[in-house]
Write an enzyme that holds these catalytic residues in place. Sequence first.
Site, PDB file in Angstrom:
ATOM      1  N   CYS A 290      54.520  34.342  32.537  1.00  0.00           N
ATOM      2  CA  CYS A 290      53.323  35.197  32.449  1.00  0.00           C
ATOM      3  C   CYS A 290      52.134  34.270  32.214  1.00  0.00           C
ATOM      4  CB  CYS A 290      53.514  36.239  31.359  1.00  0.00           C
ATOM      5  SG  CYS A 290      52.861  35.818  29.781  1.00  0.00           S
TER       6      CYS A 290
ATOM      7  N   ASP B 292      47.957  36.269  18.471  1.00  0.00           N
ATOM      8  CA  ASP B 292      47.294  37.379  19.174  1.00  0.00           C
ATOM      9  C   ASP B 292      45.852  37.565  18.730  1.00  0.00           C
ATOM     10  OD1 ASP B 292      50.195  39.575  19.480  1.00  0.00           O
ATOM     11  OD2 ASP B 292      49.605  37.729  20.497  1.00  0.00           O
TER      12      ASP B 292
ATOM     13  N   ARG C  65      56.679  42.545  29.984  1.00  0.00           N
ATOM     14  CA  ARG C  65      57.848  41.792  29.530  1.00  0.00           C
ATOM     15  C   ARG C  65      58.551  42.495  28.388  1.00  0.00           C
ATOM     16  NH1 ARG C  65      57.638  37.063  30.396  1.00  0.00           N
ATOM     17  NH2 ARG C  65      58.903  36.542  28.593  1.00  0.00           N
TER      18      ARG C  65
ATOM     19  N   LYS D  65      50.829  48.725  18.914  1.00  0.00           N
ATOM     20  CA  LYS D  65      51.553  48.617  20.189  1.00  0.00           C
ATOM     21  C   LYS D  65      52.891  47.898  19.985  1.00  0.00           C
ATOM     22  CE  LYS D  65      50.411  45.196  23.099  1.00  0.00           C
ATOM     23  NZ  LYS D  65      51.465  44.311  23.583  1.00  0.00           N
ATOM     24  N   ASN D  66      52.863  46.791  19.242  1.00  0.00           N
ATOM     25  CA  ASN D  66      54.056  45.941  19.144  1.00  0.00           C
ATOM     26  C   ASN D  66      55.071  46.439  18.130  1.00  0.00           C
ATOM     27  OD1 ASN D  66      52.994  44.474  21.163  1.00  0.00           O
ATOM     28  ND2 ASN D  66      52.335  42.751  19.906  1.00  0.00           N
TER      29      ASN D  66
ATOM     30  N   ARG E 118      46.267  47.841  28.332  1.00  0.00           N
ATOM     31  CA  ARG E 118      47.645  47.686  27.857  1.00  0.00           C
ATOM     32  C   ARG E 118      47.717  47.725  26.338  1.00  0.00           C
ATOM     33  NH1 ARG E 118      50.790  42.961  30.625  1.00  0.00           N
ATOM     34  NH2 ARG E 118      52.285  43.974  29.253  1.00  0.00           N
TER      35      ARG E 118
ATOM     36  N   ARG F  34      57.708  31.833  28.363  1.00  0.00           N
ATOM     37  CA  ARG F  34      58.250  32.947  27.567  1.00  0.00           C
ATOM     38  C   ARG F  34      59.698  33.280  27.963  1.00  0.00           C
ATOM     39  NH1 ARG F  34      53.765  37.529  26.999  1.00  0.00           N
ATOM     40  NH2 ARG F  34      55.022  38.078  25.194  1.00  0.00           N
TER      41      ARG F  34
HETATM   42  C1  EPZ Z   1      55.722  39.105  20.821  1.00  0.00           C
HETATM   43  O1  EPZ Z   1      56.031  38.540  22.073  1.00  0.00           O
HETATM   44  C2  EPZ Z   1      54.501  39.977  21.041  1.00  0.00           C
HETATM   45  N1  EPZ Z   1      54.827  41.045  22.001  1.00  0.00           N
HETATM   46  C3  EPZ Z   1      53.350  39.116  21.573  1.00  0.00           C
HETATM   47  O2  EPZ Z   1      52.216  39.951  21.682  1.00  0.00           O
HETATM   48  C4  EPZ Z   1      53.059  38.022  20.554  1.00  0.00           C
HETATM   49  O3  EPZ Z   1      52.046  37.168  21.065  1.00  0.00           O
HETATM   50  C5  EPZ Z   1      54.331  37.210  20.282  1.00  0.00           C
HETATM   51  O4  EPZ Z   1      55.390  38.085  19.859  1.00  0.00           O
HETATM   52  C6  EPZ Z   1      54.129  36.160  19.199  1.00  0.00           C
HETATM   53  O5  EPZ Z   1      53.709  36.782  18.022  1.00  0.00           O
HETATM   54  C7  EPZ Z   1      55.532  42.112  21.562  1.00  0.00           C
HETATM   55  O6  EPZ Z   1      55.906  42.220  20.403  1.00  0.00           O
HETATM   56  C8  EPZ Z   1      55.812  43.180  22.579  1.00  0.00           C
HETATM   57  P1  EPZ Z   1      58.136  35.387  20.972  1.00  0.00           P
HETATM   58  P2  EPZ Z   1      57.435  37.752  22.265  1.00  0.00           P
HETATM   59  O7  EPZ Z   1      59.489  35.666  21.566  1.00  0.00           O
HETATM   60  O8  EPZ Z   1      58.480  38.378  21.439  1.00  0.00           O
HETATM   61  C9  EPZ Z   1      59.410  31.162  22.642  1.00  0.00           C
HETATM   62  C10 EPZ Z   1      50.345  40.886  22.708  1.00  0.00           C
HETATM   63  O9  EPZ Z   1      49.259  40.379  23.005  1.00  0.00           O
HETATM   64  N2  EPZ Z   1      60.726  31.794  22.920  1.00  0.00           N
HETATM   65  O10 EPZ Z   1      57.954  35.495  19.514  1.00  0.00           O
HETATM   66  O11 EPZ Z   1      57.656  37.640  23.726  1.00  0.00           O
HETATM   67  C11 EPZ Z   1      58.315  31.721  23.538  1.00  0.00           C
HETATM   68  O12 EPZ Z   1      58.281  31.031  24.760  1.00  0.00           O
HETATM   69  C12 EPZ Z   1      51.635  40.141  22.971  1.00  0.00           C
HETATM   70  O13 EPZ Z   1      50.477  42.002  22.153  1.00  0.00           O
HETATM   71  C13 EPZ Z   1      61.765  31.011  23.389  1.00  0.00           C
HETATM   72  O14 EPZ Z   1      61.614  29.804  23.598  1.00  0.00           O
HETATM   73  O15 EPZ Z   1      57.078  36.337  21.666  1.00  0.00           O
HETATM   74  C14 EPZ Z   1      57.063  31.501  22.729  1.00  0.00           C
HETATM   75  O16 EPZ Z   1      56.608  30.184  22.958  1.00  0.00           O
HETATM   76  C15 EPZ Z   1      51.378  38.856  23.737  1.00  0.00           C
HETATM   77  N3  EPZ Z   1      62.968  31.595  23.649  1.00  0.00           N
HETATM   78  C16 EPZ Z   1      57.546  31.623  21.279  1.00  0.00           C
HETATM   79  O17 EPZ Z   1      58.971  31.517  21.317  1.00  0.00           O
HETATM   80  C17 EPZ Z   1      63.192  32.931  23.449  1.00  0.00           C
HETATM   81  O18 EPZ Z   1      64.319  33.406  23.677  1.00  0.00           O
HETATM   82  C18 EPZ Z   1      57.216  32.946  20.632  1.00  0.00           C
HETATM   83  O19 EPZ Z   1      57.660  33.950  21.516  1.00  0.00           O
HETATM   84  C19 EPZ Z   1      62.117  33.719  22.972  1.00  0.00           C
HETATM   85  C20 EPZ Z   1      60.898  33.130  22.705  1.00  0.00           C
END
Ligand code: EPZ
Length: 416
Positions: free
Chosen positions: A115, A303, A91, A22-23, A395, A120
Amino acid sequence: MDKIVIEGGLPLNGEVKISGAKNAALPILAATLLAPGVHRLANVPPLADIRTTKRLLGLMGLQFEDGEPLLVDSTHLTGWMAPYETVKTMRAAVLVLGPLVARARQASVSLPGGCAIGARPIDQHLKGLEAMGVKITLNQGYVEAKAKRLHGAEITLDTPTVTGTENLMMAAVLADGTTRIHNAAQEPEVMDLARFLTVMGAKIEGIGTDVLTIHGVPELQPATYTIMPDRIEAGTYLAAAAITKGQVTITNAPVAHLSAVLEKFHEAGVRLSATESSITVHAGGNLTGVDIRTHPYPGFPTDMQAQFMALMSVARGASVITETIFENRFMHVSELKRLGADITVTGNLAVVRGRRQLQGAPVMATDLRASASLVVAGLAAAGTTEVLRVYHLDRGYAQLVEKLAALGARIKRVAA
Ligand code: EPZ
């Protein structure tokens, strides 16, 4: 809203094939915006989030022909907006931001709200785009992005954000000059996107490392590509096989991307054997509690945290689970406790004391991976477990009930 009903206590046996990731599919679908023409994408998983993304891209003028491969015609771009209605349910819709400013020099994307698992924010996405010359304004909940032209930049991310790295990479491939992204995410799905962009003609160095160097090119070509298998789906079936003490072979699995997960299953006493693309869980291991700490790739993936916690809830001894990525990713704890699990949460740390047996009960899914952990626990619990709000599962898991039933689970989906 449908529910899943499980009669637990049966060992799973047989073989299950992993679907496309998916990702990886989500950013790759967004990346088709970068090159007008017909793209051919194989192994796209049949998931709700994929359907949502196709609807969103359809609003912008893209056309699709379902099948294997999926055909995506991005010739006509007639819009550049990701509305709140879409972003609030998924998102990952923010992934259109980078490709839209690269192709159309503009985008209007709803700020994703919070969320279940955390705030996030997307501040790092926006910081990087501004460094490349994009003018960002926030207007009534929308990120309004405009750029006369995109230029290369040196960007250092505060945190190795997965979709942030992906958005910036997709903007950089058509920028004038070279962009370097430091502290870039190294997840396999980021690598899959980078490989797709390369097939389209992008010039990217450092794929799979924390420094990505992207040399902008004037244009890209539509591409043919096969999406990588889903390592989190694979890990989820690993947990289901282990918790039911069954014998299951998981085929088409991205074994090389599961090292941290396989290591922890092994430490917990799960008997495993693996080839390059399949993993077999052997019956008869004695589960013992092990500690995990989630970490960006190649560490233990956040995850998989909820699914592993379900397994630890019936292991001998204690397991300390530390969630370092999201601030609120223990929503599954209170539901697992309804099944009899003994879990104590303090901040981002959960202590699980294994029980001999869980007892079935009705439980509520709150987010995608939490709902997966409830199914895993329900497969082992004595009696009947009902998982409500299974739209969360749709999803991210293709044919979950069918795949588990084929492995011998007594599981069905009931329209509630
Ligand atoms: C991706 O989400 C995945 N989704 C998530 O999978 C996964 O849990 C996550 O990466 C971590 O591996 C997709 O790829 C579609 P991040 P993402 O930006 O990109 C902080 C699932 O179950 N952050 O790496 O949204 C954020 O708050 C989903 O398939 C900032 O502070 O995650 C978090 O604490 C859930 N500022 C951390 O970084 C930003 O601009 C990691 O978030 C961006 C992120």
